[in-house]
Design a protein around this motif. Structure first.
Motif, PDB file in Angstrom:
ATOM      1  N   ILE A 128       0.839  -1.200   0.000  1.00  0.00           N
ATOM      2  CA  ILE A 128       0.000   0.000   0.000  1.00  0.00           C
ATOM      3  C   ILE A 128       0.873   1.249   0.000  1.00  0.00           C
ATOM      4  N   MET A 129       1.867   1.267   0.894  1.00  0.00           N
ATOM      5  CA  MET A 129       2.727   2.449   1.028  1.00  0.00           C
ATOM      6  C   MET A 129       3.522   2.718  -0.251  1.00  0.00           C
ATOM      7  N   LEU A 130       4.096   1.664  -0.808  1.00  0.00           N
ATOM      8  CA  LEU A 130       4.950   1.816  -1.983  1.00  0.00           C
ATOM      9  C   LEU A 130       4.178   2.376  -3.165  1.00  0.00           C
ATOM     10  N   PHE A 131       3.070   1.734  -3.501  1.00  0.00           N
ATOM     11  CA  PHE A 131       2.357   2.128  -4.708  1.00  0.00           C
ATOM     12  C   PHE A 131       1.503   3.375  -4.493  1.00  0.00           C
ATOM     13  N   MET A 169      12.861  11.093  -2.853  1.00  0.00           N
ATOM     14  CA  MET A 169      13.966  10.314  -2.309  1.00  0.00           C
ATOM     15  C   MET A 169      13.789  10.084  -0.802  1.00  0.00           C
ATOM     16  N   VAL A 170      13.300  11.097  -0.118  1.00  0.00           N
ATOM     17  CA  VAL A 170      13.020  10.947   1.319  1.00  0.00           C
ATOM     18  C   VAL A 170      11.942   9.887   1.529  1.00  0.00           C
ATOM     19  N   GLN A 171      10.934   9.881   0.660  1.00  0.00           N
ATOM     20  CA  GLN A 171       9.829   8.930   0.796  1.00  0.00           C
ATOM     21  C   GLN A 171      10.270   7.483   0.620  1.00  0.00           C
ATOM     22  N   VAL A 172      11.229   7.228  -0.257  1.00  0.00           N
ATOM     23  CA  VAL A 172      11.622   5.847  -0.524  1.00  0.00           C
ATOM     24  C   VAL A 172      12.744   5.366   0.396  1.00  0.00           C
TER      25      VAL A 172
END
Length: 302
Positions: free
Chosen positions: A64-67, A151-154
């Motif tokens: 869920i978070m990734l996509f 970039m911070v999110q991943v």
């Protein structure tokens, strides 16, 4: 059901309700059949292991978070800021490269540190990143800032894939390795589908909510609005439009600004939901069983 849900107004649609009932009955029938069948294709009984169940739940939330975040950023840039698909893709590219470098690092750490601690760090970093997104996202964000935000999110994601896969094998019979891998990947894919539909719906609903809230301050009776409309109409009139068209365009442009602000607030709300979800997963990380670093986990002998 997931693809057409928002388009068809979810359970207000007979079509979506029919698909939901069929999917629900099919899922229940599948679980019952696979539970009692002697040689099941999907080994539902593996979920009796609470550690395996927890690992699958985390992989589901990770999907869920990734996509969700993968869909939200380019959608925001393209629909609200006029980016082309290529430009939005370039914003995402830095995050992809960072993830490429982080996953081997996480794999190396997993041979030295208990997987659940790496998972906890990953969820904490992801929650902080989603919170940071709520503070930085706006209609004036630059290309560089958007790339950095992605970039911070991943960053946290790089510390979740490998350790969650590792911890899912803890305590499982060696001959069940293929079933474990299949179920974990299945949960990630289902999470991805649900996450994409979830954020699409949440953004649309929250945008409607914020539009109503902002419109209450966006009427002709409000002095600030009246002044803004008159000032914009005057500038348009100077550019060559007649008074009637200038006033009409002024109101139209102010309305588009309202829609943009309402939709931006909806994206911020959605990032808040993701931040809270990641924070909950951080707390649950410590309930996972510990593994022996470097030993591949405490896999039970067949």
């Amino acid at each position: 059901m997931l693809d057409k849900g928002q388009e068809e107004d979810w359970f207000g649609s007979t079509f979506i309700m029919t698909l939901a009932v069929i999917a629900g009955v099919g899922l229940i029938a599948l679980v019952i059949w696979e539970w009692f069948y002697k040689n099941p294709i999907i080994e539902i009984r593996l979920f009796k292991n609470l550690n395996f169940l927890g690992a699958n739940a985390m992989m589901f939330i990770l999907g869920i978070m990734l996509f969700s975040s993968l869909v939200m950023m380019p959608q925001f840039l393209q629909t609200l800021m006029g980016y082309t698909a290529e430009s939005a893709g370039l914003v995402l590219s830095g995050g992809g490269l960072l993830l490429l470098f982080l996953m081997p690092i996480a794999g190396t750490l997993a041979s030295k540190v208990q997987a659940r601690y790496i998972i906890a760090f990953g969820w904490l970093a992801l929650s902080a990143a989603m919170y940071y997104s709520t503070q930085q996202l706006n209609l004036a964000i630059s290309f560089g800032s958007a790339s950095l935000l992605r970039m911070v999110q991943v960053f946290g994601l790089g510390f979740l894939f490998v350790p969650i896969n590792l911890v899912s094998y803890v305590g499982m019979p060696a001959q069940k390795s293929n079933s474990v891998a299949g179920l974990v990947n299945f949960m990630r894919n289902i999470g991805a589908s649900i996450g994409t539909s979830m954020v699409t719906t949440l953004i649309a609903r929250r945008a409607q909510f914020h539009q109503v809230s902002l419109a209450a301050h966006f009427t002709r009776g409000q002095p600030a609005f009246t002044l803004a409309a008159k000032g914009l109409a005057a500038r348009l009139a100077i550019s060559g439009l007649d008074a009637s068209r200038a006033a009409s365009q002024a109101y139209g442009r102010l309305y588009r600004a309202l829609i943009g602000q309402a939709t931006t607030l909806a994206y911020i709300d959605t990032y808040w939901v993701l931040a809270v979800g990641a924070a909950i997963m951080f707390l649950l990380s410590f309930a996972l069983k510990k593994n022996e670093p470097g030993a591949g986990g405490e896999v039970a002998a067949g």
